[in-house]
Write an enzyme that holds these catalytic residues in place. Sequence first.
Site, PDB file in Angstrom:
ATOM      1  N   LYS A  39       0.819  -1.202   0.000  1.00 17.86           N
ATOM      2  CA  LYS A  39       0.000   0.000   0.000  1.00 17.86           C
ATOM      3  C   LYS A  39       0.862   1.265   0.000  1.00 17.86           C
ATOM      4  O   LYS A  39       0.671   2.162  -0.821  1.00 17.86           O
ATOM      5  CB  LYS A  39      -0.920  -0.018   1.225  1.00 17.86           C
ATOM      6  CG  LYS A  39      -1.939   1.124   1.214  1.00 17.86           C
ATOM      7  CD  LYS A  39      -2.643   1.277   2.549  1.00 17.86           C
ATOM      8  CE  LYS A  39      -3.373   0.032   2.970  1.00 17.86           C
ATOM      9  NZ  LYS A  39      -4.756  -0.034   2.449  1.00 17.86           N
TER      10      LYS A  39
ATOM     11  N   ARG B  44      -3.084   2.742   8.740  1.00 18.77           N
ATOM     12  CA  ARG B  44      -3.360   1.462   8.079  1.00 18.77           C
ATOM     13  C   ARG B  44      -2.102   0.614   7.987  1.00 18.77           C
ATOM     14  O   ARG B  44      -0.993   1.112   7.888  1.00 18.77           O
ATOM     15  CB  ARG B  44      -3.852   1.672   6.646  1.00 18.77           C
ATOM     16  CG  ARG B  44      -5.179   2.380   6.532  1.00 18.77           C
ATOM     17  CD  ARG B  44      -5.502   2.595   5.051  1.00 18.77           C
ATOM     18  NE  ARG B  44      -6.395   3.716   4.858  1.00 18.77           N
ATOM     19  CZ  ARG B  44      -7.704   3.601   4.611  1.00 18.77           C
ATOM     20  NH1 ARG B  44      -8.257   2.414   4.541  1.00 18.77           N
ATOM     21  NH2 ARG B  44      -8.436   4.671   4.449  1.00 18.77           N
TER      22      ARG B  44
ATOM     23  N   GLY C 253      -7.518  -8.197   5.152  1.00 18.71           N
ATOM     24  CA  GLY C 253      -8.338  -8.365   6.343  1.00 18.71           C
ATOM     25  C   GLY C 253      -7.632  -8.972   7.528  1.00 18.71           C
ATOM     26  O   GLY C 253      -8.238  -9.213   8.567  1.00 18.71           O
TER      27      GLY C 253
ATOM     28  N   MET D 264      -4.913  -7.663   9.094  1.00 20.32           N
ATOM     29  CA  MET D 264      -4.344  -6.703  10.047  1.00 20.32           C
ATOM     30  C   MET D 264      -5.292  -5.525  10.240  1.00 20.32           C
ATOM     31  O   MET D 264      -6.322  -5.437   9.602  1.00 20.32           O
ATOM     32  CB  MET D 264      -2.950  -6.286   9.587  1.00 20.32           C
ATOM     33  CG  MET D 264      -1.945  -7.441   9.761  1.00 20.32           C
ATOM     34  SD  MET D 264      -0.273  -6.979   9.345  1.00 20.32           S
ATOM     35  CE  MET D 264      -0.426  -6.526   7.646  1.00 20.32           C
TER      36      MET D 264
ATOM     37  N   ARG E  14      -3.873  -0.926  -6.806  1.00 16.78           N
ATOM     38  CA  ARG E  14      -3.124  -2.191  -6.748  1.00 16.78           C
ATOM     39  C   ARG E  14      -3.543  -3.039  -7.930  1.00 16.78           C
ATOM     40  O   ARG E  14      -4.568  -2.759  -8.564  1.00 16.78           O
ATOM     41  CB  ARG E  14      -3.396  -2.921  -5.428  1.00 16.78           C
ATOM     42  CG  ARG E  14      -4.866  -3.217  -5.234  1.00 16.78           C
ATOM     43  CD  ARG E  14      -5.139  -3.831  -3.865  1.00 16.78           C
ATOM     44  NE  ARG E  14      -6.578  -3.877  -3.630  1.00 16.78           N
ATOM     45  CZ  ARG E  14      -7.133  -4.215  -2.491  1.00 16.78           C
ATOM     46  NH1 ARG E  14      -6.391  -4.510  -1.448  1.00 16.78           N
ATOM     47  NH2 ARG E  14      -8.448  -4.254  -2.370  1.00 16.78           N
TER      48      ARG E  14
ATOM     49  N   HIS F  99     -10.036 -44.937  -8.091  1.00 12.70           N
ATOM     50  CA  HIS F  99     -10.771 -45.244  -9.311  1.00 12.70           C
ATOM     51  C   HIS F  99     -11.688 -44.092  -9.693  1.00 12.70           C
ATOM     52  O   HIS F  99     -11.695 -43.624 -10.836  1.00 12.70           O
ATOM     53  CB  HIS F  99     -11.570 -46.535  -9.093  1.00 12.70           C
ATOM     54  CG  HIS F  99     -12.402 -46.933 -10.271  1.00 12.70           C
ATOM     55  ND1 HIS F  99     -13.734 -46.649 -10.362  1.00 12.70           N
ATOM     56  CD2 HIS F  99     -12.065 -47.577 -11.407  1.00 12.70           C
ATOM     57  CE1 HIS F  99     -14.190 -47.119 -11.512  1.00 12.70           C
ATOM     58  NE2 HIS F  99     -13.205 -47.694 -12.155  1.00 12.70           N
TER      59      HIS F  99
ATOM     60  N   ARG G 293      -0.171 -48.835 -23.213  1.00 15.99           N
ATOM     61  CA  ARG G 293       0.330 -49.584 -22.058  1.00 15.99           C
ATOM     62  C   ARG G 293      -0.341 -50.943 -22.015  1.00 15.99           C
ATOM     63  O   ARG G 293      -1.562 -51.046 -22.081  1.00 15.99           O
ATOM     64  CB  ARG G 293       0.033 -48.831 -20.770  1.00 15.99           C
ATOM     65  CG  ARG G 293       0.542 -49.568 -19.539  1.00 15.99           C
ATOM     66  CD  ARG G 293       0.273 -48.802 -18.274  1.00 15.99           C
ATOM     67  NE  ARG G 293      -1.134 -48.823 -17.933  1.00 15.99           N
ATOM     68  CZ  ARG G 293      -1.650 -48.164 -16.885  1.00 15.99           C
ATOM     69  NH1 ARG G 293      -0.867 -47.436 -16.112  1.00 15.99           N
ATOM     70  NH2 ARG G 293      -2.933 -48.213 -16.636  1.00 15.99           N
TER      71      ARG G 293
ATOM     72  N   GLU H 183       7.896 -46.709 -12.726  1.00 18.01           N
ATOM     73  CA  GLU H 183       6.904 -46.455 -11.675  1.00 18.01           C
ATOM     74  C   GLU H 183       7.222 -47.246 -10.421  1.00 18.01           C
ATOM     75  O   GLU H 183       6.501 -47.165  -9.425  1.00 18.01           O
ATOM     76  CB  GLU H 183       5.492 -46.792 -12.174  1.00 18.01           C
ATOM     77  CG  GLU H 183       5.351 -48.201 -12.710  1.00 18.01           C
ATOM     78  CD  GLU H 183       3.959 -48.463 -13.323  1.00 18.01           C
ATOM     79  OE1 GLU H 183       2.998 -47.794 -12.943  1.00 18.01           O
ATOM     80  OE2 GLU H 183       3.866 -49.368 -14.179  1.00 18.01           O
TER      81      GLU H 183
ATOM     82  N   SER I 114       8.512 -43.723 -19.528  1.00 18.44           N
ATOM     83  CA  SER I 114       7.383 -42.871 -19.169  1.00 18.44           C
ATOM     84  C   SER I 114       7.171 -43.034 -17.677  1.00 18.44           C
ATOM     85  O   SER I 114       6.959 -44.140 -17.182  1.00 18.44           O
ATOM     86  CB  SER I 114       6.142 -43.291 -19.950  1.00 18.44           C
ATOM     87  OG  SER I 114       5.059 -42.499 -19.546  1.00 18.44           O
TER      88      SER I 114
ATOM     89  N   CYS J  49       3.358 -39.893 -17.473  1.00 21.74           N
ATOM     90  CA  CYS J  49       1.956 -40.153 -17.797  1.00 21.74           C
ATOM     91  C   CYS J  49       1.130 -40.345 -16.550  1.00 21.74           C
ATOM     92  O   CYS J  49       0.002 -40.803 -16.605  1.00 21.74           O
ATOM     93  CB  CYS J  49       1.832 -41.350 -18.732  1.00 21.74           C
ATOM     94  SG  CYS J  49       2.345 -42.900 -17.983  1.00 21.74           S
TER      95      CYS J  49
ATOM     96  N   TYR K 293       8.223 -34.851 -22.765  1.00 23.96           N
ATOM     97  CA  TYR K 293       6.786 -34.528 -22.812  1.00 23.96           C
ATOM     98  C   TYR K 293       6.113 -34.836 -21.492  1.00 23.96           C
ATOM     99  O   TYR K 293       6.640 -35.572 -20.663  1.00 23.96           O
ATOM    100  CB  TYR K 293       6.086 -35.292 -23.942  1.00 23.96           C
ATOM    101  CG  TYR K 293       6.003 -36.785 -23.721  1.00 23.96           C
ATOM    102  CD1 TYR K 293       4.940 -37.340 -23.001  1.00 23.96           C
ATOM    103  CD2 TYR K 293       6.976 -37.645 -24.225  1.00 23.96           C
ATOM    104  CE1 TYR K 293       4.863 -38.705 -22.790  1.00 23.96           C
ATOM    105  CE2 TYR K 293       6.907 -39.011 -24.019  1.00 23.96           C
ATOM    106  CZ  TYR K 293       5.841 -39.538 -23.300  1.00 23.96           C
ATOM    107  OH  TYR K 293       5.774 -40.879 -23.078  1.00 23.96           O
TER     108      TYR K 293
END
Lengths: 934, 934
Positions: free
Chosen positions: B27, B100, B109, B111, B367, B485, B665, B793, B812, B879, B899
């Site tokens: 501010k 302020r 809000g 302070m 602001r 799931h 897969r 994995e 992957s 993936c 990717y």
Amino acid sequence: MAKKYVYFFGNGKADGNAGMKSLLGGKGANLAEMAGHPELRLPVPLGFTITTEVCTYYYQHKRTYPPALKKEVESALKKIEGIMKNKFGDLENPLLVSVRSGARSSMPGMMETVLNVGLTEKTIPGLIKLTNNPRFVYDAYRRLIMMYSDVVMEKAAGIETKDDMGIRRQLDRLLEEAKHKKGVKNDTDLDADDLRELCDKFKQKVKDVLGKNFPDDPYEQLWGGIGAVFASWNGKRAVAYRRIEGIPGDWGTAVSVQSMVFGNMGDDSATGVGFTRNPANGNKHFYGEYLPNAQGEDVVAGIRTPAPVNESSKNAHNKHMTSLEKSMPKLYKALLNYQKRLERHYKNMQDIEFTIERGKLYMLQCRVGKRNGPAAVKMALDMYKEKLITKEEAIMRVTPSQLEELLYPVIDPKAVAGENPIAMGIPAGPGAASGRVVFSANDAVKLAKEGIKIILVREETNPEDVEGMRVSEAILTAKGGMTSHAALVARGWGKCAVVGAGELQIDYAKKRCRVGDQTIIQGEEITIGTGEVITIGNVITVDGTKGVVYKGQLPMIDPSEENETLNSFLKLCDPFRRLKVRTNADTPEDAKKARSFGAEGIGLFRTEHMFYGKGAEVPLFLLRKMIVSRTTDERRSALNELYLYMKSDIKGTLEAMEGFPVTIRLLDPPLHEFVPHEKAQMENLAASLNISMDDLERRAQGLRESNPMMGHRGVRLGITYPEITETQARAIFEAAAELIKAGKKVHPEIMIPVVSDVKELANQFEIVKKVYNETLAKYKLKKFPYMAGTMIEIPRAALLAGKIAEIAEFFSFGTNDLTQMGFGFSRDDIGGFLPCYLEKGILPEDPFQTIDIEGIGEMIKIAVERGRKTKKNLKIGICGEHGGDPMSVEFCHNIGMDYVSCSPYRVPIARLAAAQAMIREKEKAKSKAKKGKR
Amino acid sequence: MAKKYVYFFGNGKADGNAGMKSLLGGKGANLAEMAGHPELRLPVPLGFTITTEVCTYYYQHKRTYPPALKKEVESALKKIEGIMKNKFGDLENPLLVSVRSGARSSMPGMMETVLNVGLTEKTIPGLIKLTNNPRFVYDAYRRLIMMYSDVVMEKAAGIETKDDMGIRRQLDRLLEEAKHKKGVKNDTDLDADDLRELCDKFKQKVKDVLGKNFPDDPYEQLWGGIGAVFASWNGKRAVAYRRIEGIPGDWGTAVSVQSMVFGNMGDDSATGVGFTRNPANGNKHFYGEYLPNAQGEDVVAGIRTPAPVNESSKNAHNKHMTSLEKSMPKLYKALLNYQKRLERHYKNMQDIEFTIERGKLYMLQCRVGKRNGPAAVKMALDMYKEKLITKEEAIMRVTPSQLEELLYPVIDPKAVAGENPIAMGIPAGPGAASGRVVFSANDAVKLAKEGIKIILVREETNPEDVEGMRVSEAILTAKGGMTSHAALVARGWGKCAVVGAGELQIDYAKKRCRVGDQTIIQGEEITIGTGEVITIGNVITVDGTKGVVYKGQLPMIDPSEENETLNSFLKLCDPFRRLKVRTNADTPEDAKKARSFGAEGIGLFRTEHMFYGKGAEVPLFLLRKMIVSRTTDERRSALNELYLYMKSDIKGTLEAMEGFPVTIRLLDPPLHEFVPHEKAQMENLAASLNISMDDLERRAQGLRESNPMMGHRGVRLGITYPEITETQARAIFEAAAELIKAGKKVHPEIMIPVVSDVKELANQFEIVKKVYNETLAKYKLKKFPYMAGTMIEIPRAALLAGKIAEIAEFFSFGTNDLTQMGFGFSRDDIGGFLPCYLEKGILPEDPFQTIDIEGIGEMIKIAVERGRKTKKNLKIGICGEHGGDPMSVEFCHNIGMDYVSCSPYRVPIARLAAAQAMIREKEKAKSKAKKGKR
């Protein structure tokens, strides 16, 4: 200089020696040593060895030989002929030879042998004249035809046959027919004429089946035999064996060609085998058997019972027979002398073969003799005392699995020979046991009270079965792996168990068990003392060391408490170890037992184990109450009652360990494991919590998890329910404080399980520290020693070990879980694929049995390095089941752990393995230093 | 030089500027900028800012100030007085100020603020005289008393009160009483006398309650206010907020003291707020509201409906009101000019506050303005087109979550304000939806056919629920996490879902749902078209973006297909990305949808998904047949039938991707997931296999696993049942071959899941290669492109990536499983502890939502490094569900993946995140280069 392909031996000389195994093979090198070493110069039949390099050449050059070979072989043959005064293929005095394989590392029965090479239509008359024994000659000839046609003309030629169609089998049939025709039973009942006739039929059959004449040229026979041995190096069986044993395919085999000697030339001939010490108990006596007038293969075939070589070799079967010592005292004396010199020379018990041909003793083979566990330990100790070997050598002489034989009863190997297993599984608890089958833990308890030896057979076990497991001789389950509940409990007790015997189809209702279409266990109703009728199955024998199950009762060999020998041996080992050996023990009794086995502390005390087995009713009930509590108040109230039981259990164990460190792991398993299944127990619990059964069932249901192994357990319980950690810490510290007040020494180590982040640990340590301070205040103590550390059993924790070590005072690797998470293998579910993985060679071992050094080991290494980088003196140990596996112990040694911890019965094995690891390390350093100097 | 603690601003000058946020707070810095920057020099009420360093000092020195502060404040005040020609505490022309807070980062809000400081019994008469408005003055005074007593005398003094007893509440009651007594409703109905009387009562009450007189000295008021602001920095709310937002506690707050201006001095006064562009849609119009004759807090309090500042700000509620543009055209024109200059200066949409005091316009604050997603995208695009900002700036202006708003309907934020959620869970599927509750997938299907909008509520979902899930507006489950799931399926479809709402107690039998003791969903029987009676619950609204559930129907905001803007914006992003973006899609439809979102290939096609949902009956039946097969022949027969379905599914998907790579897969989940639960289905299956139900149940039972996530799944199935791999490979290659024959382009990539060792891969690749060659032969093709790779994995695979890369052509990362195994967290069971972990700050985020960079990220890093060390150009992607999470996308970018792949609806988000990651990387490189030069 041109490469030398052929090494002569015999007549007190030899081109080679025992150190040339990689070039001459084990057999050839030892023959050279026996024949030529100045300390030995034993009467070895003359011969020569074709080197393994020829084998390599053979495969690199489309199955041809180096050009120089032929000449070298011929000249070696000439040398033999010159000394023996006979001649290969000679009509009057023909030399016969054997052609045998010999790899660098023994591959028993995997490669081929041809005997009596050089016997042809032309040489037969001369040999008959020479031996005056036509039966012997034709018998030798028919053996030659049988072996040669099979090994050289069929197998080495690459002719594939179905079992029933092979030439060997067809010749066998002709032999049977001949005996049948004559109305006799034994081969020995056929006379010279029978055999001559048979040889003719054999040759005709060979021609009919293989389309070739049986070779009548001695050199053709010789080169055929040599080629067959080389060809057998890449035979299917040999390749499979090498893959399993990890023997490189490019080592190749040597071929030893040796002049034949015959133990079947009459009553002044004999053949035998012997051990320089008794291989069954290690006693320092020459021990052996012989057959008069027989060939070596007759001893092996077991057609006649062999006689003892001497008085100390007599046993129940042969004590009435005349020993060699008595029948040929002079030759025996020579043999006794030879075997003694061999043992002294090789500094190890030797397994020897000898043949006496017409009163002359020949040494055919010597090699390091196989021995059982008790014998191995006794020999190692004795030879060390005799100053034959060093301490280090003595320690390296005993394999961990031999040591294991001193700890548990085993099935008499002789008894197993004829038995077909009814099921196979994972060897989960050591030793062997027999008993009648029961399918329920309750029945087990009742029948055991009646004094009946029982074996508990279950799909899988759970905490409610523990009392029944304890009273059983052995445990057999259809599901689960090395670290299933059944396996863990059994191993902890040193109890025989086979788990994951997947073929078993257990029908609890009908109290029977089938494998395929066969009922292998059938229940029978019996009335016990209380008048109750219980169904009990037939007797089975379980071999928990091998993972095999037999029907009926098999004879056992008891290690008969070789404790003195065992202890002396282990004391020899102890100064060599760098690794400390602790034990996994959960009760004061286990702790005491482990101390007696030499445990130097407890590496894993599982708090949850107080809820299993005898005396567990009340604590288990309280635990259940705690588990299904919904509010903190409910839970605190159950915990406050439970706390007294915890304290007393821990106090007893701390006291039993006499100031050795005791690592206490806080509650680890998912809570729902403890939820009762029986209705009466559920009702009792509901009543005590003052809730409805519906409500209780809902709470229990809420605890159910899809993958409990990765669920709400371990430190996750301590974070969500801090009061659980607090109560356990209080039980530990107050137990310690009370012992200290009573003047005892204690060293508790608090271990937080299933940690994946340092913040979990910080959270729990704060609680622990708070309770510690409260305990000091309560007992008016200034301080007492304790440590706070963590299990490393989650892959993430292994990677973040550097951060975790900022606050952990010790690491203990939980390699069971680390293997589970690292591989993504649920220990309870590997039965579906692990056997296939091992069979296809995708994994070399069950990673739950031996640490997977490449993968899980890498994780451990990373954790050790990162942990010690943060805290140089971080105490590091292992408390997974691997702590008792010798290969894993060596790994732990190599990466610099401080201790291993294993079940009490494996403490001796770990002590040995740790000492051996250290010795191996020193040897490597020495040989490296040597190389450096060169 | 001594430190400067006080920065003056106003009258065209300022000591500070917008770049000094860390010293002056947001501010203070912006006030300085507005007042003093040559481009702006706007009419800002004069004032000064006390720096954040004073706050730091205050807390480091037991809540005292630097000695120099007092003098600096007084001199700044003097400067204001000199310009304003009034004086603080002056009897005739008193200066009033506001005090302020202003932190470096906005903490709305959190302070405190005190207005009208300087108003005392003594200065009141002067001000009345000056303003000729006694009501205004007493109103200002009562506001001062209310704020000051609350903020300074109670809170900052550390007096803790219960809500009902706080001074603010007690004064509020006196105000209510006064209105009640007078029989009026609004504060504004009280006149000057009423207010004066009320002020007296207020002061008495303050003394009674707090035991102190209300200060009547202006300086005491000022320093009290300053102290209260500093004290509020460490107030409970502020500390909690900082912890959540990750704002360091030592930043501290600044305090801005500013001369008061009043918008409530009559009809020539007003107050208002505005945005330089419309924050709801991004339109380039000054947009704002104002209230004539009012103070700022009246706008916020919403007591009166504000009027639009101009015609383009009119809406349904205020279109009848007079705009500022009309009522004060001159001032409006000035305001329009100021806001335009502000936007141009700041190069961003500004949120401004202004006040008109007796015909003079003051700018109180500016602001960066908050905006919704569609507005953010439009503004970014427009400002780039206007050349106000660069491409990079435009891209960085839109957060991924703002972009998400363009893809899904959301609950109108205004509607949520007053609502209490009935349950909270994990936000699993995006957007929001309302509908009536059903508890069974079957009911869902039936009711959806009737055109009823329904929401499926389940404990958890399984493949049998999929059809019911598809027809539902949203899915709500009591169990499961981000990768359960339900979550996976919902996200794949872009369907709203909340999972793991643990408080829900679902009673399937009674068709109701409770939270605690409250029934939140109650079933009601209705008769549907078929005459069937179905129980259906009341309406709920599910916010799948926030994880919140409300009772009843809440109004929604539809993104109304902003596709053109979205596409233009994403096209702006694309050239900046290094990462490719693929999608996880299992059907030709999903593939097409993903293409339309810009997917550059499929990163994950799950073969098993053809067994879910519509049209799955036959393949699912065949799969089940295959699963419960006991012999290879049984299995082969089922597979041969299944193969046609696989081929057609794969063919459609390959075709839809138009030559872009499609990673397929092979079968991943544990087989038992597909075993039917319903009796009719079981009977059907038994009949088709020609086995008894008993037999079938036994087979199904045999598939059950304790921890299926780590069980017999993925490559383990392919190893134990090679025919499964073979059939899948055949389906893929023949689909590809047929498309090639038809002139299409294809690029299949075969991916083996759950691999932990290179030998598993070698085993499978051999099968794949064999089938490939067979396919070439069958279709008379010479070759066609394909790749064979693996998921990473399993933690062990990550560590052994170097070896695996010897044969894998791509990696992957399956970060779901890697997170599961790496943490040992079962995705389905984390509900029991993860919320507690997040709450206690043990984990910063749900690691299934955002990659845990420290741990799992380290594993990925190791795998990428080791993999690329072996194979430099190894193609690497991700993936897991993380592929659509912006923070995770940035991580993937940073470690050099090729990717990311995510569900179709997240493709745009990944495109943005990938571009932002690249821009951030460049910025870092630039700033590093700069630092290097210095």
